[in-house]
Design an enzyme around this catalytic site. Structure first.
Site, short mmCIF file in Angstrom:
data_model
loop_
_atom_site.label_atom_id
_atom_site.label_comp_id
_atom_site.label_asym_id
_atom_site.label_seq_id
_atom_site.Cartn_x
_atom_site.Cartn_y
_atom_site.Cartn_z
N HIS A 266 0.83 -1.39 0.18
CA HIS A 266 -0.37 0.18 -0.30
C HIS A 266 1.05 1.22 0.21
CE1 HIS A 266 -3.85 2.50 0.58
NE2 HIS A 266 -3.82 2.43 2.00
N HIS A 307 -1.33 -2.20 -10.07
CA HIS A 307 -2.82 -1.79 -9.19
C HIS A 307 -4.18 -2.53 -8.71
CE1 HIS A 307 -5.51 1.22 -6.76
NE2 HIS A 307 -4.75 1.98 -6.49
N ASP A 365 3.31 6.01 -6.99
CA ASP A 365 4.44 5.42 -5.92
C ASP A 365 5.81 5.44 -6.68
OD1 ASP A 365 2.94 5.70 -3.55
OD2 ASP A 365 2.46 3.35 -3.46
N1 CMC Z 1 5.92 -7.35 -10.82
C1 CMC Z 1 5.42 -8.17 -10.70
N2 CMC Z 1 4.32 -8.60 -10.58
C2 CMC Z 1 3.21 -8.36 -10.11
C3 CMC Z 1 3.14 -7.06 -9.87
C4 CMC Z 1 4.13 -6.23 -9.52
N3 CMC Z 1 4.41 -5.15 -9.26
N4 CMC Z 1 2.03 -6.71 -9.09
C5 CMC Z 1 1.58 -7.89 -9.64
N5 CMC Z 1 2.17 -8.69 -10.06
C6 CMC Z 1 1.73 -9.58 -10.62
C7 CMC Z 1 1.11 -11.41 -9.57
O1 CMC Z 1 2.25 -11.94 -9.00
C8 CMC Z 1 -0.06 -11.91 -10.13
O2 CMC Z 1 0.21 -13.01 -11.53
P1 CMC Z 1 0.50 -14.22 -11.22
O3 CMC Z 1 -1.81 -13.30 -12.45
O4 CMC Z 1 0.86 -14.88 -12.80
O5 CMC Z 1 0.02 -14.68 -10.05
C9 CMC Z 1 -0.62 -10.69 -11.34
O6 CMC Z 1 0.42 -9.62 -12.35
C10 CMC Z 1 -1.81 -9.81 -10.14
O7 CMC Z 1 -1.06 -9.31 -8.86
P2 CMC Z 1 -2.31 -9.27 -8.00
O8 CMC Z 1 -1.52 -9.55 -6.54
O9 CMC Z 1 -2.62 -10.27 -7.59
O10 CMC Z 1 -2.83 -8.00 -7.54
P3 CMC Z 1 -3.01 -7.74 -6.34
O11 CMC Z 1 -4.07 -6.72 -7.01
O12 CMC Z 1 -4.61 -8.27 -5.51
O13 CMC Z 1 -2.29 -6.50 -5.76
C11 CMC Z 1 -0.56 -4.93 -5.99
C12 CMC Z 1 -1.89 -5.28 -6.62
C13 CMC Z 1 -0.62 -3.03 -6.17
C14 CMC Z 1 -0.59 -5.46 -4.70
C15 CMC Z 1 0.45 -4.97 -6.55
O14 CMC Z 1 0.48 -4.90 -7.90
C16 CMC Z 1 1.53 -5.15 -6.22
O15 CMC Z 1 2.24 -6.22 -5.41
N6 CMC Z 1 2.81 -4.29 -6.50
C17 CMC Z 1 3.81 -3.25 -6.11
C18 CMC Z 1 3.29 -3.09 -5.41
C19 CMC Z 1 3.18 -1.74 -5.10
O16 CMC Z 1 3.72 -0.60 -6.32
N7 CMC Z 1 1.87 -0.77 -4.74
C20 CMC Z 1 1.21 0.39 -4.19
C21 CMC Z 1 0.04 0.44 -4.93
S1 CMC Z 1 0.17 2.07 -5.18
C22 CMC Z 1 -0.25 3.11 -4.28
C23 CMC Z 1 -2.09 2.32 -2.90
O17 CMC Z 1 -3.15 2.39 -3.28
O18 CMC Z 1 -1.21 2.44 -1.88
#
Ligand code: CMC
Length: 430
Positions: A266, A307, A365
Site C-alpha cells: 500500500h 494496482h 508511488d
Molecule cells: N511486479 C511483478 N508482478 C506483479 C506485480 C509487480 N509489481 N504486481 C502484480 N504482479 C503479478 C502477480 O504476481 C500476479 O501474477 P499471477 O496472476 O501470475 O499470479 C498478477 O500480477 C496479479 O497480482 P495480484 O497480487 O493478484 O494483484 P493485486 O490486485 O492483489 O495487487 C498490488 C495489487 C498493488 C498489491 C500489486 O500490483 C503489487 O504488489 N505491486 C507492487 C507494490 C506497489 O507498487 N503498491 C502500490 C499500490 S498504489 C498505491 C496504493 O494504493 O497504496
C-alpha cells in the site's frame, strides 16, 4: 435501488434465493447479499476483490478507464486548478467552497497547526532511529488522549473540528518525526505560509535563520498531498471505517489507518520503490530485476507497478510524472543515476509482454518517490507524506460513515480448523 434481482441456487437449499441488485450513479451494479446469512450462507471473498463494503458519495474510480473522480471532479482538473486544502474541503463537504468559504477554511486549518506541547514528550520517548511511520502511529493515536472527553462523535460540529485538527496537525507531526531523527529542534508552524510551504518550513527550516522555500518545490509538495488525498475504499480507508464502526475516537481510527498504510503493498510502496532502485544500482542490472519480477518462484515484485483497481493506467501517476519532470528540471537533477534507472525500468516494463498482459502500469508511488528524493526528503519519510495527504480522505470517509446509519463492521469466515474435541489433561498429552 433498481428493480433488478439476482437469483442464486445452492445445492442442498430448496428453491431460489432472490437478492436485490443495487445500482450506483456510476460503476458496476452491486448484489445485496445481506440476507444470505438467514439462509445459513456466507459469501467468501478474501481480499474483498468483489465486495462493496459500504455506500459512499466521496470518490469514484474506474480502473479500466484510468478515471479518478473526487465528488465528481476529475483528479487531473483538481491537480491542475485546485490545491490540497480546497480538495480537503471538497472531500469533506461534497462541494467546492465559495471564495469566502475557502478563505475561512484555510484560515481555520492554519489556526490548528500547532500540537499540544506535551506531544514533545512522546517524541522524546522514541529512539533516534525509530521509523517515522512507527512514530506517526503513536503520536496520532496519542492525539486521542488530548481530545477525548470533550468529543461527541454524534455531534457534526465535533466531527468537523476533529477533521480540522487532523488535517492541520499532520504536517506538524510529520515534520517532528523528521526533526527527531536528525536530532534537530522541532520547528513551530508558521501560519502565514501556505499548507505545503509550512510543511517544508517545519521539515527543512531551523530556528536560527529564516526558511527559504522554492515555490516550485512547494507547489510540487501541494500536488503530492492532493494526489494522495483520497482513493475510495483502499486498505487504510477501510481500516479507518472498520475501526470507526465501533464508535472509537477518530484520532485513534486515523492511527489505525496509518498502520494499514505502512505496508509495502500500500503506501509503503513509495519507500520500497526507492529502495528497489538503490538495490538495482545500475542500468545494466535492470533486466535481471525484471526477470526476477516475472519469475513465479521469486517473491520479488517491481515496486511501484500494478494496482488492484487500475488496469489501464493510474491517472495520478500521469500527473506525478509531469511534476517529476518539472521538479527534476528545476533542480538540475535530470541526470540523477536513480532517475535514469527509473526511466529505463519504466520503459522496459511498459513494453514487456508479462507486464502488458497483466496490465501492470507504473502507479502513483513510482514517481512520487523520485520527486521526494529530489526535494531532499529521506526515503523513510515518503509514506508519512502519503499519510499526511490521505488524512483528508480518511476523515471524510469516517465522517460520512458516522453521519449515516451504520453497523459495526464484522466480517465472517470460512472456518477450516478442528471440529469440536475434548480437552486433554496435561499428563495425557504426548
Ligand atoms: N511486479 C511483478 N508482478 C506483479 C506485480 C509487480 N509489481 N504486481 C502484480 N504482479 C503479478 C502477480 O504476481 C500476479 O501474477 P499471477 O496472476 O501470475 O499470479 C498478477 O500480477 C496479479 O497480482 P495480484 O497480487 O493478484 O494483484 P493485486 O490486485 O492483489 O495487487 C498490488 C495489487 C498493488 C498489491 C500489486 O500490483 C503489487 O504488489 N505491486 C507492487 C507494490 C506497489 O507498487 N503498491 C502500490 C499500490 S498504489 C498505491 C496504493 O494504493 O497504496
Amino acid at each position: 435501488m433498481s428493480d433488478k434481482k439476482a437469483q442464486l441456487t445452492v445445492d442442498g437449499i430448496d428453491g431460489t434465493i432472490e437478492m436485490p441488485v443495487l445500482s450506483g450513479t456510476l460503476g458496476p451494479d452491486v448484489v445485496d447479499v445481506g440476507k444470505l446469512t438467514g439462509k445459513g450462507l456466507f459469501t467468501y471473498d478474501p481480499g474483498f476483490v468483489s465486495t462493496a463494503a459500504c455506500e459512499s458519495k466521496i470518490t469514484y474510480i474506474d480502473g479500466a478507464k484510468g478515471q479518478l473522480l473526487h465528488r465528481g471532479y476529475p483528479i487531473e482538473q483538481l491537480a491542475e486548478q485546485s490545491d490540497y486544502l480546497e480538495t480537503c474541503y471538497l472531500l469533506m463537504n461534497g462541494e467546492l467552497p465559495s471564495a469566502e468559504e475557502k478563505r475561512e477554511y484555510v484560515e481555520t486549518i492554519m489556526n490548528h497547526t500547532m500540537v499540544h506541547e506535551s506531544i514533545v514528550n512522546f517524541f522524546k520517548g522514541f529512539r533516534y532511529d525509530a521509523h517515522p511511520m512507527a512514530m506517526m502511529c503513536g503520536v496520532v493515536g496519542a492525539l486521542a488522549s488530548f481530545y477525548h472527553d470533550s468529543l461527541d462523535i454524534n455531534d457534526p460540529e465535533h466531527r468537523r473540528i476533529s477533521a480540522h485538527r487532523l488535517i492541520a496537525k499532520m504536517p506538524t507531526l510529520a515534520a517532528m518525526c523528521y526533526k527527531h531523527s536528525k536530532g534537530q529542534p522541532f520547528m513551530y508552524p508558521d501560519n502565514n505560509l501556505g499548507y505545503a510551504e509550512n510543511f517544508l518550513h517545519m521539515m527543512f527550516g531551523n530556528p536560527c535563520e529564516p526558511s527559504t522555500i522554492d515555490p516550485i518545490v512547494a507547489k510540487a509538495m501541494d500536488v503530492i498531498f492532493l494526489l494522495h488525498a483520497d482513493h475510495e475504499q483502499n486498505a487504510s480507508t477501510s481500516t479507518v471505517r472498520l475501526a470507526g464502526s465501533s464508535g472509537a475516537n477518530p484520532f485513534a481510527c486515523i492511527s489505525s489507518g496509518i498502520a494499514a498504510l505502512w505496508g509495502p503493498a500500500h503506501g509503503g510502496a513509495n519507500e520500497a520503490v526507492l529502495n528497489m532502485l538503490q538495490e538495482i544500482g545500475d542500468e545494466s542490472r535492470i533486466d535481471e530485476y525484471v526477470a526476477k519480477a516475472k519469475d513465479k518462484n521469486d517473491p520479488f515484485r517491481l515496486m511501484g507497478f500494478g494496482h488492484r483497481v487500475y488496469k489501464n493506467f493510474d491517472p495520478r501517476s500521469r500527473v506525478m510524472q509531469g511534476i517529476c519532470d518539472e521538479v527534476l528540471g528545476a533542480m538540475g537533477a535530470e541526470n540523477d543515476p536513480l532517475l535514469r534507472i527509473a526511466k529505463k525500468l519504466e520503459k522496459i516494463a511498459l513494453e514487456d509482454e508479462y507486464f502488458v498482459e497483466k496490465k501492470l502500469y507504473p502507479n502513483v508511488d513510482f514517481y512520487s518517490g523520485i520527486i521526494m528524493k529530489a526535494i531532499g526528503i529521506p526515503t523513510d519519510m515518503f509514506t508519512v507524506i502519503f499519510a499526511t495527504g490521505r488524512t483528508a480522505g480518511w476523515i471524510a470517509h469516517w465522517n460520512e460513515m458516522i453521519s449515516n446509519p451504520y453497523k459495526i463492521g464484522r466480517p465472517r469466515q470460512l472456518y477450516t480448523g478442528y471440529t469440536q474435541r475434548d480437552y486433554m489433561p496435561l499428563d495425557k498429552r504426548k
